[in-house]
Design an enzyme around this catalytic site. Structure first.
Site, short mmCIF file in Angstrom:
data_model
loop_
_atom_site.label_atom_id
_atom_site.label_comp_id
_atom_site.label_asym_id
_atom_site.label_seq_id
_atom_site.Cartn_x
_atom_site.Cartn_y
_atom_site.Cartn_z
N ASP A 20 0.84 -1.21 0.00
CA ASP A 20 0.00 0.00 0.00
C ASP A 20 0.87 1.26 0.00
OD1 ASP A 20 -2.36 1.39 -0.02
OD2 ASP A 20 -2.73 1.20 2.14
N GLY A 21 0.33 2.30 -0.61
CA GLY A 21 0.99 3.61 -0.55
C GLY A 21 1.58 4.09 -1.87
N ARG A 24 0.21 7.67 -2.66
CA ARG A 24 0.81 8.71 -1.80
C ARG A 24 2.27 8.96 -2.16
NH1 ARG A 24 -1.04 5.87 3.42
NH2 ARG A 24 -1.79 4.37 1.88
N HIS A 37 2.52 3.35 -9.04
CA HIS A 37 2.28 1.92 -9.30
C HIS A 37 3.46 1.30 -10.05
CE1 HIS A 37 -1.63 2.35 -7.62
NE2 HIS A 37 -2.16 3.02 -8.62
N ASN A 68 -11.05 -2.57 -5.43
CA ASN A 68 -10.27 -1.59 -6.23
C ASN A 68 -10.97 -1.25 -7.56
OD1 ASN A 68 -7.03 -2.82 -5.09
ND2 ASN A 68 -8.18 -1.04 -4.39
N ARG A 71 -12.12 2.37 -8.20
CA ARG A 71 -11.22 3.48 -8.59
C ARG A 71 -11.54 3.94 -10.02
NH1 ARG A 71 -5.39 2.43 -5.73
NH2 ARG A 71 -6.25 1.81 -3.71
N ARG A 188 1.76 -4.78 6.31
CA ARG A 188 1.10 -3.75 5.50
C ARG A 188 1.99 -2.52 5.50
NH1 ARG A 188 -5.09 -2.22 4.50
NH2 ARG A 188 -4.72 -0.53 3.03
C1 IPE Z 1 -5.56 -2.73 -0.25
O1 IPE Z 1 -5.19 -1.41 -0.35
C2 IPE Z 1 -5.54 -3.40 -1.60
C3 IPE Z 1 -4.22 -3.65 -2.17
C4 IPE Z 1 -3.08 -3.36 -1.62
C5 IPE Z 1 -4.23 -4.29 -3.46
P1 IPE Z 1 -6.26 -0.24 -0.57
O2 IPE Z 1 -5.49 1.00 -0.72
O3 IPE Z 1 -7.20 -0.59 -1.66
O4 IPE Z 1 -7.06 -0.28 0.81
P2 IPE Z 1 -7.91 0.86 1.56
O5 IPE Z 1 -8.94 1.36 0.58
O6 IPE Z 1 -6.97 1.94 1.95
O7 IPE Z 1 -8.50 0.17 2.74
C1 IPE Z 2 -1.42 0.25 -3.43
O1 IPE Z 2 -1.26 1.61 -3.46
C2 IPE Z 2 -1.73 -0.34 -4.77
C3 IPE Z 2 -3.12 -0.83 -4.89
C4 IPE Z 2 -4.06 -0.74 -3.99
C5 IPE Z 2 -3.46 -1.49 -6.14
P1 IPE Z 2 -2.50 2.61 -3.46
O2 IPE Z 2 -2.90 2.87 -4.88
O3 IPE Z 2 -3.60 2.12 -2.60
O4 IPE Z 2 -1.83 3.91 -2.85
P2 IPE Z 2 -2.45 4.92 -1.79
O5 IPE Z 2 -2.98 4.11 -0.65
O6 IPE Z 2 -3.54 5.66 -2.51
O7 IPE Z 2 -1.31 5.77 -1.40
MG MG Z 3 -4.07 2.39 -0.64
#
Ligand code: IPE
Ligand code: IPE
Ligand code: MG
Length: 246
Positions: A20-21, A24, A37, A68, A71, A188
């Protein structure tokens, strides 16, 4: 398998990561989310290599959740494109490194080209034993458990199963993760402290480690720190004395 000193703590055998992240990471640099990504895929490559070096037997990564889909269409398409490229470009190397690839998540409704690619990755690497890389794609625990419940209900309706045989083991054997050990450690990244519908059944006794690094910054050192935290935990599985998970 590498040889570790007799005194070295063993395991974790199965590490699962909520990557995750990415968004950001990109926003902090004034870059489009897709750049986060892309850098996330590089972090994934590093992490797979590190997991092999650390003799982790199972590495599960959360790459796209069933939620997801909410999005923007462009971001969903970017994420699918990156998965497609990751498999196309990295499959041969994963195979050479002895990695067995397994995909969990719903296949129904996925683009047939992606499904074919996922099946190809699984079939090519099926006999590999050095490490199993489990890719959670279009995955959500609630969906996985609902699919398992439907499969069991169908057996009951067909007269192939008695209701009383539906126990935790029967449900586990119908989940996408059937045959895989439960994760010992779930990491995480990005500081968020939730599971977001990831391995909720399998995480019953997993150790959860939340790390501040955004996924594109994750590396072997960060993985080793999370594992060190895992080794400091006492796992009791409901009993009174510490047990090792693997
Ligand atoms: C969880 O992250 C899904 C993946 C890492 C693929 P998200 O970014 O989708 O989760 P939330 O929405 O912050 O809970
Ligand atoms: C994780 O990063 C990748 C997926 C969930 C596919 P995010 O896209 O959720 O990144 P943040 O949480 O918005 O920073
Ligand atoms: Mg995320």
């Amino acid at each position: 398998m590498g040889v570790s000193p007799a005194s070295a703590p063993t395991g974790p055998r199965h590490v699962a990561i909520i990557m995750d992240g990415n968004g950001r990471w990109a926003s902090a640099r004034g870059l489009p989310r897709v750049e986060g990504h892309r850098r996330g895929v590089e972090a994934l490559r590093r992490t797979v290599r590190a997991a092999i070096e650390l003799d982790i037997a199972y590495l599960t990564i959360f790459s796209f959740s069933s939620e997801n889909w909410s999005r923007p269409a462009q971001e969903v398409s970017d994420l699918f494109g990156l998965l497609r490229r990751f498999i196309r470009h990295d499959l041969a190397e994963l195979h050479r490194d002895g990695v067995c690839v397994r995909i969990i998540g719903a296949r129904d409704g996925l683009d047939p080209e992606i499904c074919a690619l996922l099946t190809e990755a699984e079939e090519l690497t099926r006999a590999n034993t050095r490490m199993t890389l489990v890719v959670a794609f279009n995955y959500g625990s609630r969906d996985e458990i609902a699919r398992a419940a439907r499969a069991l209900a169908r057996e009951v309706a067909a007269g192939e199963r008695a209701i009383d045989t539906i126990d935790a083991e029967a449900i586990g054997s119908r989940l996408d993760t059937a045959g895989l050990p439960d994760p010992d450690l779930i990491i995480r990244t990005s500081g968020e402290k939730r599971l977001s519908n990831f391995l909720m059944w399998q995480a019953a006794y997993s150790e959860l480690v939340f790390v501040p690094e955004l996924w594109p910054d994750f590396d072997k050192a960060a993985l080793e720190r999370a594992i060190a935290e895992y080794h400091g935990r006492e796992r009791r599985f409901g009993g009174l004395v510490a047990k090792t998970g693997s």
